[in-house]
Design a protein around this motif. Structure first.
Motif, PDB file in Angstrom:
ATOM      1  N   LEU A 112      -7.070  -5.867 -14.246  1.00  0.00           N
ATOM      2  CA  LEU A 112      -7.359  -5.159 -13.001  1.00  0.00           C
ATOM      3  C   LEU A 112      -6.435  -3.966 -12.816  1.00  0.00           C
ATOM      4  O   LEU A 112      -6.866  -2.898 -12.368  1.00  0.00           O
ATOM      5  CB  LEU A 112      -7.239  -6.117 -11.816  1.00  0.00           C
ATOM      6  CG  LEU A 112      -8.310  -7.199 -11.710  1.00  0.00           C
ATOM      7  CD1 LEU A 112      -8.015  -8.146 -10.551  1.00  0.00           C
ATOM      8  CD2 LEU A 112      -9.695  -6.587 -11.553  1.00  0.00           C
ATOM      9  N   ALA A 113      -5.158  -4.120 -13.175  1.00  0.00           N
ATOM     10  CA  ALA A 113      -4.224  -3.006 -13.062  1.00  0.00           C
ATOM     11  C   ALA A 113      -4.611  -1.872 -14.003  1.00  0.00           C
ATOM     12  O   ALA A 113      -4.539  -0.691 -13.638  1.00  0.00           O
ATOM     13  CB  ALA A 113      -2.799  -3.482 -13.367  1.00  0.00           C
ATOM     14  N   ALA A 114      -5.031  -2.217 -15.208  1.00  0.00           N
ATOM     15  CA  ALA A 114      -5.453  -1.194 -16.163  1.00  0.00           C
ATOM     16  C   ALA A 114      -6.708  -0.481 -15.679  1.00  0.00           C
ATOM     17  O   ALA A 114      -6.826   0.747 -15.803  1.00  0.00           O
ATOM     18  CB  ALA A 114      -5.681  -1.820 -17.539  1.00  0.00           C
ATOM     19  N   GLY A 119      -9.226   4.399 -13.516  1.00  0.00           N
ATOM     20  CA  GLY A 119     -10.324   4.801 -12.645  1.00  0.00           C
ATOM     21  C   GLY A 119     -11.636   4.149 -13.025  1.00  0.00           C
ATOM     22  O   GLY A 119     -12.709   4.724 -12.815  1.00  0.00           O
ATOM     23  N   ILE A 120     -11.559   2.929 -13.555  1.00  0.00           N
ATOM     24  CA  ILE A 120     -12.739   2.201 -14.008  1.00  0.00           C
ATOM     25  C   ILE A 120     -13.317   1.380 -12.862  1.00  0.00           C
ATOM     26  O   ILE A 120     -12.595   0.632 -12.192  1.00  0.00           O
ATOM     27  CB  ILE A 120     -12.394   1.273 -15.191  1.00  0.00           C
ATOM     28  CG1 ILE A 120     -12.037   2.096 -16.434  1.00  0.00           C
ATOM     29  CG2 ILE A 120     -13.536   0.313 -15.502  1.00  0.00           C
ATOM     30  CD1 ILE A 120     -13.150   2.964 -16.946  1.00  0.00           C
ATOM     31  N   GLY A 121     -14.633   1.508 -12.642  1.00  0.00           N
ATOM     32  CA  GLY A 121     -15.291   0.725 -11.612  1.00  0.00           C
ATOM     33  C   GLY A 121     -16.405  -0.156 -12.126  1.00  0.00           C
ATOM     34  O   GLY A 121     -16.988  -0.930 -11.361  1.00  0.00           O
ATOM     35  N   ARG A 122     -16.690  -0.068 -13.444  1.00  0.00           N
ATOM     36  CA  ARG A 122     -17.810  -0.816 -14.008  1.00  0.00           C
ATOM     37  C   ARG A 122     -17.397  -1.406 -15.359  1.00  0.00           C
ATOM     38  O   ARG A 122     -16.674  -0.769 -16.128  1.00  0.00           O
ATOM     39  CB  ARG A 122     -19.041   0.072 -14.198  1.00  0.00           C
ATOM     40  CG  ARG A 122     -19.389   0.931 -12.999  1.00  0.00           C
ATOM     41  CD  ARG A 122     -20.707   1.663 -13.192  1.00  0.00           C
ATOM     42  NE  ARG A 122     -21.826   0.733 -13.102  1.00  0.00           N
ATOM     43  CZ  ARG A 122     -22.392   0.367 -11.954  1.00  0.00           C
ATOM     44  NH1 ARG A 122     -21.942   0.857 -10.816  1.00  0.00           N
ATOM     45  NH2 ARG A 122     -23.404  -0.474 -11.940  1.00  0.00           N
ATOM     46  N   LEU A 123     -17.873  -2.618 -15.634  1.00  0.00           N
ATOM     47  CA  LEU A 123     -17.566  -3.292 -16.884  1.00  0.00           C
ATOM     48  C   LEU A 123     -18.838  -3.785 -17.558  1.00  0.00           C
ATOM     49  O   LEU A 123     -19.795  -4.178 -16.886  1.00  0.00           O
ATOM     50  CB  LEU A 123     -16.666  -4.515 -16.640  1.00  0.00           C
ATOM     51  CG  LEU A 123     -15.298  -4.314 -15.988  1.00  0.00           C
ATOM     52  CD1 LEU A 123     -14.645  -5.672 -15.757  1.00  0.00           C
ATOM     53  CD2 LEU A 123     -14.419  -3.422 -16.831  1.00  0.00           C
ATOM     54  N   TRP A 229      -0.122  -3.468 -22.321  1.00  0.00           N
ATOM     55  CA  TRP A 229       0.127  -2.239 -21.553  1.00  0.00           C
ATOM     56  C   TRP A 229       0.931  -2.544 -20.296  1.00  0.00           C
ATOM     57  O   TRP A 229       1.914  -1.862 -19.993  1.00  0.00           O
ATOM     58  CB  TRP A 229      -1.204  -1.583 -21.189  1.00  0.00           C
ATOM     59  CG  TRP A 229      -1.064  -0.524 -20.137  1.00  0.00           C
ATOM     60  CD1 TRP A 229      -0.633   0.764 -20.310  1.00  0.00           C
ATOM     61  CD2 TRP A 229      -1.309  -0.675 -18.730  1.00  0.00           C
ATOM     62  NE1 TRP A 229      -0.607   1.422 -19.104  1.00  0.00           N
ATOM     63  CE2 TRP A 229      -1.012   0.568 -18.117  1.00  0.00           C
ATOM     64  CE3 TRP A 229      -1.766  -1.734 -17.949  1.00  0.00           C
ATOM     65  CZ2 TRP A 229      -1.150   0.768 -16.745  1.00  0.00           C
ATOM     66  CZ3 TRP A 229      -1.898  -1.536 -16.587  1.00  0.00           C
ATOM     67  CH2 TRP A 229      -1.594  -0.292 -15.997  1.00  0.00           C
ATOM     68  N   TRP A 230       0.524  -3.587 -19.548  1.00  0.00           N
ATOM     69  CA  TRP A 230       1.244  -3.954 -18.333  1.00  0.00           C
ATOM     70  C   TRP A 230       2.686  -4.341 -18.657  1.00  0.00           C
ATOM     71  O   TRP A 230       3.625  -3.965 -17.929  1.00  0.00           O
ATOM     72  CB  TRP A 230       0.547  -5.115 -17.624  1.00  0.00           C
ATOM     73  CG  TRP A 230       1.340  -5.583 -16.435  1.00  0.00           C
ATOM     74  CD1 TRP A 230       1.345  -5.053 -15.176  1.00  0.00           C
ATOM     75  CD2 TRP A 230       2.323  -6.631 -16.423  1.00  0.00           C
ATOM     76  NE1 TRP A 230       2.255  -5.714 -14.382  1.00  0.00           N
ATOM     77  CE2 TRP A 230       2.866  -6.685 -15.118  1.00  0.00           C
ATOM     78  CE3 TRP A 230       2.773  -7.535 -17.392  1.00  0.00           C
ATOM     79  CZ2 TRP A 230       3.842  -7.613 -14.762  1.00  0.00           C
ATOM     80  CZ3 TRP A 230       3.760  -8.451 -17.038  1.00  0.00           C
ATOM     81  CH2 TRP A 230       4.281  -8.484 -15.731  1.00  0.00           C
ATOM     82  N   GLY A 252      -5.626   7.455 -22.344  1.00  0.00           N
ATOM     83  CA  GLY A 252      -6.711   7.435 -21.364  1.00  0.00           C
ATOM     84  C   GLY A 252      -6.193   7.353 -19.942  1.00  0.00           C
ATOM     85  O   GLY A 252      -6.742   7.967 -19.025  1.00  0.00           O
ATOM     86  N   ILE A 253      -5.114   6.592 -19.746  1.00  0.00           N
ATOM     87  CA  ILE A 253      -4.542   6.472 -18.408  1.00  0.00           C
ATOM     88  C   ILE A 253      -3.896   7.788 -17.990  1.00  0.00           C
ATOM     89  O   ILE A 253      -4.005   8.195 -16.830  1.00  0.00           O
ATOM     90  CB  ILE A 253      -3.541   5.297 -18.388  1.00  0.00           C
ATOM     91  CG1 ILE A 253      -4.332   3.970 -18.459  1.00  0.00           C
ATOM     92  CG2 ILE A 253      -2.663   5.327 -17.144  1.00  0.00           C
ATOM     93  CD1 ILE A 253      -3.471   2.762 -18.661  1.00  0.00           C
ATOM     94  N   ARG A 254      -3.244   8.470 -18.919  1.00  0.00           N
ATOM     95  CA  ARG A 254      -2.659   9.766 -18.576  1.00  0.00           C
ATOM     96  C   ARG A 254      -3.745  10.776 -18.185  1.00  0.00           C
ATOM     97  O   ARG A 254      -3.566  11.558 -17.242  1.00  0.00           O
ATOM     98  CB  ARG A 254      -1.835  10.305 -19.751  1.00  0.00           C
ATOM     99  CG  ARG A 254      -0.508   9.576 -19.964  1.00  0.00           C
ATOM    100  CD  ARG A 254       0.396  10.370 -20.887  1.00  0.00           C
ATOM    101  NE  ARG A 254      -0.174  10.534 -22.218  1.00  0.00           N
ATOM    102  CZ  ARG A 254      -0.009   9.678 -23.214  1.00  0.00           C
ATOM    103  NH1 ARG A 254       0.686   8.578 -23.021  1.00  0.00           N
ATOM    104  NH2 ARG A 254      -0.540   9.920 -24.395  1.00  0.00           N
ATOM    105  N   ARG A 255      -4.858  10.743 -18.895  1.00  0.00           N
ATOM    106  CA  ARG A 255      -5.951  11.671 -18.552  1.00  0.00           C
ATOM    107  C   ARG A 255      -6.533  11.367 -17.180  1.00  0.00           C
ATOM    108  O   ARG A 255      -6.970  12.275 -16.455  1.00  0.00           O
ATOM    109  CB  ARG A 255      -7.050  11.596 -19.620  1.00  0.00           C
ATOM    110  CG  ARG A 255      -6.703  12.222 -20.936  1.00  0.00           C
ATOM    111  CD  ARG A 255      -7.940  12.414 -21.810  1.00  0.00           C
ATOM    112  NE  ARG A 255      -8.593  11.152 -22.122  1.00  0.00           N
ATOM    113  CZ  ARG A 255      -8.303  10.403 -23.192  1.00  0.00           C
ATOM    114  NH1 ARG A 255      -7.351  10.804 -24.043  1.00  0.00           N
ATOM    115  NH2 ARG A 255      -8.934   9.287 -23.414  1.00  0.00           N
ATOM    116  N   ALA A 256      -6.556  10.073 -16.815  1.00  0.00           N
ATOM    117  CA  ALA A 256      -7.148   9.672 -15.539  1.00  0.00           C
ATOM    118  C   ALA A 256      -6.220   9.941 -14.364  1.00  0.00           C
ATOM    119  O   ALA A 256      -6.685   9.976 -13.213  1.00  0.00           O
ATOM    120  CB  ALA A 256      -7.523   8.196 -15.570  1.00  0.00           C
ATOM    121  N   ALA A 257      -4.940  10.122 -14.633  1.00  0.00           N
ATOM    122  CA  ALA A 257      -3.958  10.266 -13.551  1.00  0.00           C
ATOM    123  C   ALA A 257      -4.162  11.581 -12.800  1.00  0.00           C
ATOM    124  O   ALA A 257      -4.603  12.573 -13.335  1.00  0.00           O
ATOM    125  CB  ALA A 257      -2.549  10.193 -14.126  1.00  0.00           C
TER     126      ALA A 257
END
Length: 257
Positions: A112-114, A119-123, A229-230, A252-257
């Protein structure tokens, strides 16, 4: 860097899980020292009761680390925490963090933290579980606010009677590859969604490497990848090389920030 000056990560795993420790060590490289404790064996117990038992004995299992100083702990058993729901899962982790005086997170909370960081809302779930447990998993993610677009069941094999046999620890790479590719059908993953491999016991690193090459922009998550990652974030680990999949997730997290 001195080996014993590295941050220390505790990992709690089911007794028969052969996957979590090797994947954590491959993902984290030399930046963290990983120590494990295992839940007790529960002979003659059905799967659901076994998972409930893991939740009940988790405080005592954390105590098996004794007085060793840890900087963070991951509970690497997604299935038991699905039963708690996201609210109960979060509350248990917070309670344990206070008790042991360092951050404790389940693999489910790490996912959930990842997702939040990405910025993920769908799986789309890739699940090695029995159907009832896959349903519990889906309900967990939906209660946490994530839409589940579909489920890719990945049984370990077939029984003599011709029915699917589910065992996360025995799923072959070829079956993961076959089921996921059949589901995707060459389609690209929509923005804001991730392909999520559930559980800590299904070996996924080889499959993820292939999928990452096929579509570099696809968001790929697993319980162990998100937990690694956590763990780096929680312990402040900075040194040492890490696995390419973890570097990919960080990017990917850096791009989403």
């Amino acid at each position: 860097m001195d080996l014993f000056s590295l941050p220390r990560l505790g990992v709690v795993v089911p007794p028969e899980n052969p996957t979590a420790e090797p994947e954590f060590n491959h993902l984290l490289g030399t930046g963290l020292n990983v120590y494990t404790a295992r839940f007790p064996v529960t002979p003659g117990t059905g799967l659901r009761r076994m998972l409930e038992t893991y939740n009940e004995v988790l405080p005592d299992t954390l105590g098996d680390f004794g007085g060793m100083r840890l900087d963070a702990t991951v509970v690497a058993c997604s299935a038991s925490h699905y039963l708690l729901g996201p609210e109960g899962d979060r509350a248990l982790c917070e309670e344990l963090s206070v008790r042991v005086r360092h951050p404790v997170r389940s693999s489910t909370q790490a996912v959930l933290a990842a997702c939040e960081a990405l910025g993920i809302g769908r799986l789309t779930l890739v699940s090695p579980y029995e159907p009832w447990l896959t349903d519990v998993s889906r309900a967990y993610w939906e209660r946490a606010g994530l839409a589940v677009d579909g489920v890719v069941p990945v049984p370990a094999g077939r029984t003599p009677a011709g029915t699917d046999q589910y065992d996360p620890y025995a799923v072959p790479l070829g079956r993961i590859r076959e089921r996921v590719r059949a589901h995707l059908g060459g389609r690209r993953t929509p923005d804001g969604s991730a392909l999520m491999f559930t559980g800590t016991g299904m070996a996924t690193l080889a499959a993820l490497r292939e999928l990452a090459r096929e579509e570099p922009g696809r968001v790929l998550l697993t319980s162990n990848l998100a937990s690694a990652w956590w763990a780096r974030r929680a312990t402040g680990a900075r040194g040492g090389p890490v696995h390419p999949l973890l570097r990919r997730l960080d990017a990917g997290i850096r791009r989403a920030a």
